[in-house]
Design a protein around this motif. Structure first.
Motif, mmCIF file in Angstrom:
data_model
loop_
_atom_site.group_PDB
_atom_site.id
_atom_site.type_symbol
_atom_site.label_atom_id
_atom_site.label_comp_id
_atom_site.label_asym_id
_atom_site.label_seq_id
_atom_site.Cartn_x
_atom_site.Cartn_y
_atom_site.Cartn_z
ATOM 1 N N ALA A 42 0.387 5.275 -1.651
ATOM 2 C CA ALA A 42 -0.963 5.763 -1.480
ATOM 3 C C ALA A 42 -0.998 7.311 -1.566
ATOM 4 O O ALA A 42 -0.240 7.913 -0.725
ATOM 5 N N THR A 43 -1.783 7.853 -2.164
ATOM 6 C CA THR A 43 -2.038 9.322 -2.264
ATOM 7 C C THR A 43 -3.504 9.878 -2.484
ATOM 8 O O THR A 43 -4.500 8.879 -2.953
ATOM 9 N N LYS A 44 -3.556 10.872 -2.117
ATOM 10 C CA LYS A 44 -5.109 11.536 -2.609
ATOM 11 C C LYS A 44 -5.117 11.993 -4.032
ATOM 12 O O LYS A 44 -4.421 12.112 -4.772
ATOM 13 N N LYS A 75 -7.903 1.844 4.804
ATOM 14 C CA LYS A 75 -7.295 1.231 3.868
ATOM 15 C C LYS A 75 -7.341 1.846 2.534
ATOM 16 O O LYS A 75 -8.303 2.614 2.285
ATOM 17 N N PRO A 76 -6.161 1.977 1.673
ATOM 18 C CA PRO A 76 -6.330 2.741 0.309
ATOM 19 C C PRO A 76 -7.125 2.003 -0.598
ATOM 20 O O PRO A 76 -7.620 0.744 -0.219
ATOM 21 N N THR A 78 0.856 -0.987 -0.098
ATOM 22 C CA THR A 78 -0.070 0.123 0.082
ATOM 23 C C THR A 78 0.898 1.132 0.040
ATOM 24 O O THR A 78 0.421 2.287 0.070
ATOM 25 N N ARG A 89 -3.026 4.025 -6.027
ATOM 26 C CA ARG A 89 -3.609 3.508 -4.727
ATOM 27 C C ARG A 89 -4.078 5.081 -4.273
ATOM 28 O O ARG A 89 -3.092 5.934 -3.516
ATOM 29 N N GLU A 90 -5.306 4.940 -3.648
ATOM 30 C CA GLU A 90 -5.915 6.307 -3.247
ATOM 31 C C GLU A 90 -6.242 5.992 -1.815
ATOM 32 O O GLU A 90 -6.790 5.175 -1.268
ATOM 33 N N GLU A 91 -5.759 7.153 -1.167
ATOM 34 C CA GLU A 91 -5.888 7.267 0.281
ATOM 35 C C GLU A 91 -7.330 7.070 0.726
ATOM 36 O O GLU A 91 -8.199 8.079 0.054
ATOM 37 N N SER A 92 -7.658 6.352 1.710
ATOM 38 C CA SER A 92 -9.079 6.518 2.370
ATOM 39 C C SER A 92 -8.815 6.358 3.883
ATOM 40 O O SER A 92 -7.775 6.190 4.540
#
Length: 260
Positions: A55-57, A88-89, A52, A82-85
């Motif tokens: 991971a980024t916005k 978990k991404p 992961t 890989r989107e930050e949330s």
């Protein structure tokens, strides 16, 4: 609309180099009059169900880099990150217009549990739909191809083209073509699956990128090497096939949940 599928090897855990490679092929596709270019699943880092990192916005530098490339090359881009949330991404695919605007976003709904992706990533809950020119387009990712109801949901929304970034391994490559053709024939739209090629620390990939027409026939396909695959998508063909062979109308007459 001329669609370009970029069957490429990922830049493993080097998203900066991945953006450079994306820029090179986006420019090449634009010079060959493509309107939209799609890259494989997690192209900037390589697909890894256990990793992961990076991971980024949506507002981060990786998406910003893709938006810059779209503007510079004057071409639409289908990329992923890989989107930050919250916890978990998400494994997210994004559609970017040639002006750099974000057109749609889709997070993979069916995570690849045989590889443990569901342990490290969060499943998406929404469809990703956008218009590119006059073509209504939807997004799915790799393993999603095995789940017909997702594609039915897109058909219900009037989608005419599905784009499916993938990291589909060599050991199961025959199923990439099988499911691409099946989903296209079943729901009478174009399905374009763009796959990874070459070895990675996770698996080996042999391309097999393909575009199936709304009659289920393969219209264009890749080899086992890095290459750009082009096809002119004509959404009027979707309309014609649906009008002349109204499978979906007949399907809608039956309440399957009521069957015993």
């Amino acid at each position: 609309m001329i669609l370009c599928l970029a069957q490429l090897s990922p830049c493993w855990n080097d998203p900066g180099l991945g953006l450079e490679k994306m820029r090179k092929f986006a420019v090449e596709a634009s010079q060959k009059d493509a309107d939209l270019i799609a890259f494989p699943e997690q192209f900037l880092t390589g697909w890894d169900p256990d990793d992961t990192s990076f991971a980024t916005k949506e507002t981060g530098s990786l998406v910003g880099g893709m938006r810059d490339i779209a503007r510079e090359a004057g071409i639409g881009i289908i990329g992923s990150f890989r989107e930050e949330s919250d916890n978990k991404p998400k494994n997210t695919c994004i559609a970017i217009g040639p002006d750099g605007d974000i057109l749609a976003k889709y997070s993979k709904i069916h995570l690849f549990s045989p590889g443990g992706e569901d342990e490290h990533y969060l499943a998406g809950k929404d469809l990703g739909i956008f218009r590119y020119g006059s073509c209504k387009t939807g997004l799915a990712i790799c393993y999603d191809l095995r789940f017909s109801p997702l594609f039915q949901a897109y058909r219900d929304k009037g989608v005419e083209l599905m784009i499916v970034p993938s990291a589909w391994p060599s050991s199961r490559i025959k199923y990439l073509t099988l499911f691409t053709r099946s989903r296209a024939a079943e729901f009478q739209f174009f399905v374009a699956s763009v796959n990874t090629v070459g070895p990675t620390p996770v698996d080996n990939y042999s391309g097999g990128t393909c575009i199936a027409g709304p009659d289920g026939t393969i219209r264009a396909c890749g080899s086992g090497n890095e290459e750009l695959v082009y096809y002119d998508i004509r959404e009027e063909e979707v309309k014609s096939i649906r009008a002349n062979f109204p499978v979906y109308r007949d399907y809608s007459k039956t309440d399957y949940k009521s069957l015993k």
